[in-house]
Design an enzyme around this catalytic site. Sequence first.
Site, short mmCIF file in Angstrom:
data_model
loop_
_atom_site.label_atom_id
_atom_site.label_comp_id
_atom_site.label_asym_id
_atom_site.label_seq_id
_atom_site.Cartn_x
_atom_site.Cartn_y
_atom_site.Cartn_z
NE ARG A 73 -17.16 -17.02 7.64
CZ ARG A 73 -18.00 -18.04 7.27
NH1 ARG A 73 -19.16 -18.10 7.86
NH2 ARG A 73 -17.75 -19.01 6.66
CG ASP A 178 -30.58 -18.56 4.24
OD1 ASP A 178 -30.21 -19.62 3.56
OD2 ASP A 178 -29.87 -17.91 5.32
C1 LIG Z 1 -24.61 -24.56 3.48
S1 LIG Z 1 -25.96 -23.46 3.15
C2 LIG Z 1 -27.09 -24.63 2.26
C3 LIG Z 1 -27.79 -24.09 1.06
C4 LIG Z 1 -28.77 -24.97 0.13
N1 LIG Z 1 -29.87 -25.59 1.17
C5 LIG Z 1 -27.87 -26.01 -0.46
O1 LIG Z 1 -27.89 -27.12 0.34
O2 LIG Z 1 -26.89 -25.95 -1.26
C6 LIG Z 1 -26.76 -23.46 4.65
C7 LIG Z 1 -27.71 -22.04 4.80
O3 LIG Z 1 -28.43 -22.50 5.87
C8 LIG Z 1 -28.87 -20.91 6.34
N2 LIG Z 1 -28.89 -21.01 7.93
C9 LIG Z 1 -28.22 -21.33 8.85
N3 LIG Z 1 -28.89 -21.35 10.20
C10 LIG Z 1 -30.36 -21.20 9.85
C11 LIG Z 1 -31.47 -20.99 10.84
N4 LIG Z 1 -31.46 -20.82 11.87
N5 LIG Z 1 -32.51 -20.74 10.10
C12 LIG Z 1 -32.79 -20.70 8.52
N6 LIG Z 1 -31.55 -20.63 7.71
C13 LIG Z 1 -30.35 -21.03 8.35
C14 LIG Z 1 -27.44 -20.10 6.20
O4 LIG Z 1 -27.79 -18.75 6.23
C15 LIG Z 1 -27.18 -20.67 4.96
O5 LIG Z 1 -27.61 -20.05 3.59
#
Ligand SMILES: C[S@@+](CC[C@H](N)C(=O)[O-])C[C@H]1O[C@@H](n2cnc3c(N)ncnc32)[C@H](O)[C@@H]1O
Length: 313
Positions: A73, A178
């Site tokens: 990445r 996000d």
């Molecule tokens: C696996 S996805 C989950 C998406 C959705 N909530 C679902 O369950 O389908 C995790 C998301 O968390 C976000 N994320 C990771 N760390 C974060 C942070 N410190 N603050 C806000 N969002 C975060 C990532 O960018 C990603 O889009």
Amino acid sequence: MTPTPETPPRPPTLTERLAAIRQASNATQGTGGSSVQREFEFRAADFERVRKLIYAHAGISLSPTKQDMVYSRLARRLRAKNMKNFAQYLDHLEASHDAGEWELFVNSLTTNLTSFFREPHHFPLLAEHLKKVALTRKQINIWCCAASTGEEPYSIAMTVADAFPRGSGQQVSILCSDLDTDVLASAEKGVYPFERVSRIPGGELQRHFSRGTGAQENMWIARPELRRMMSFKRINLLEPNWPVRGPLDVIFCRNVMIYFDKPTQYKILARFAPLLQKEGLLFAGHSENFLHAVDLFHSLGKTVYALAHKTPG
Ligand SMILES: C[S@@+](CC[C@H](N)C(=O)[O-])C[C@H]1O[C@@H](n2cnc3c(N)ncnc32)[C@H](O)[C@@H]1O
């Protein structure tokens, strides 16, 4: 703002340590997990630096087995910045306060897997809860705090639209946030290829999305009725100030806490609690549980939580 980490990432398990040693030895030989020669030097120490930086910046605890993922990445960033190796890239990142590069670094390391109506059992529960709330309040506030590319908040919006038909006078706001600005920009567009929307039951897809035309022929576009209730903001859950106005009726925080260690999860939960209405609900992901925060939230089953001061039922 970069918060100071108060807890280091969890110590690796034996399996993770063995995998890390194997990968580190591959890396010092200039190879990846496979026998392919790597383009950039990537030492175990570089990987440790990445782990510390992403933990401090976003709370994400990268497991020691993620070396290959990190390499692939971030190699794109090294190429784009014309860097010779990872050490040089990381030096630049740390020394330059290059906000744009920090954003791209973080965006590269998030995992954004999501889908429409993921964990579908949550949506009838959401509808039921919102209808109950609507008996006493005209304004309902929902926060979807890890919205990724938008499938989750649009699933929430479809549930809301079906629960409150046009003309009901019910007002609903869905804040979608996000950390990752790329996925958030895509969520805001609300345009999806057929493969993504195919999980939306037929009737709902036709009701809430329209078929694109011309250059968007194979795309589905969220209708204005959904988009009107939604707003989009970049929010890092680790940052000390969230631009979120309570009280909230519902928080969706699904499949993001798994990337955080327990102390980080607890701090976030402690900040969710005062934002929620007394009867508010917190929806978590299928592999998350908040048993370590029973003083804040109690489980209602099916990974739905209520504030701890309220007895169930
Ligand atoms: C696996 S996805 C989950 C998406 C959705 N909530 C679902 O369950 O389908 C995790 C998301 O968390 C976000 N994320 C990771 N760390 C974060 C942070 N410190 N603050 C806000 N969002 C975060 C990532 O960018 C990603 O889009």
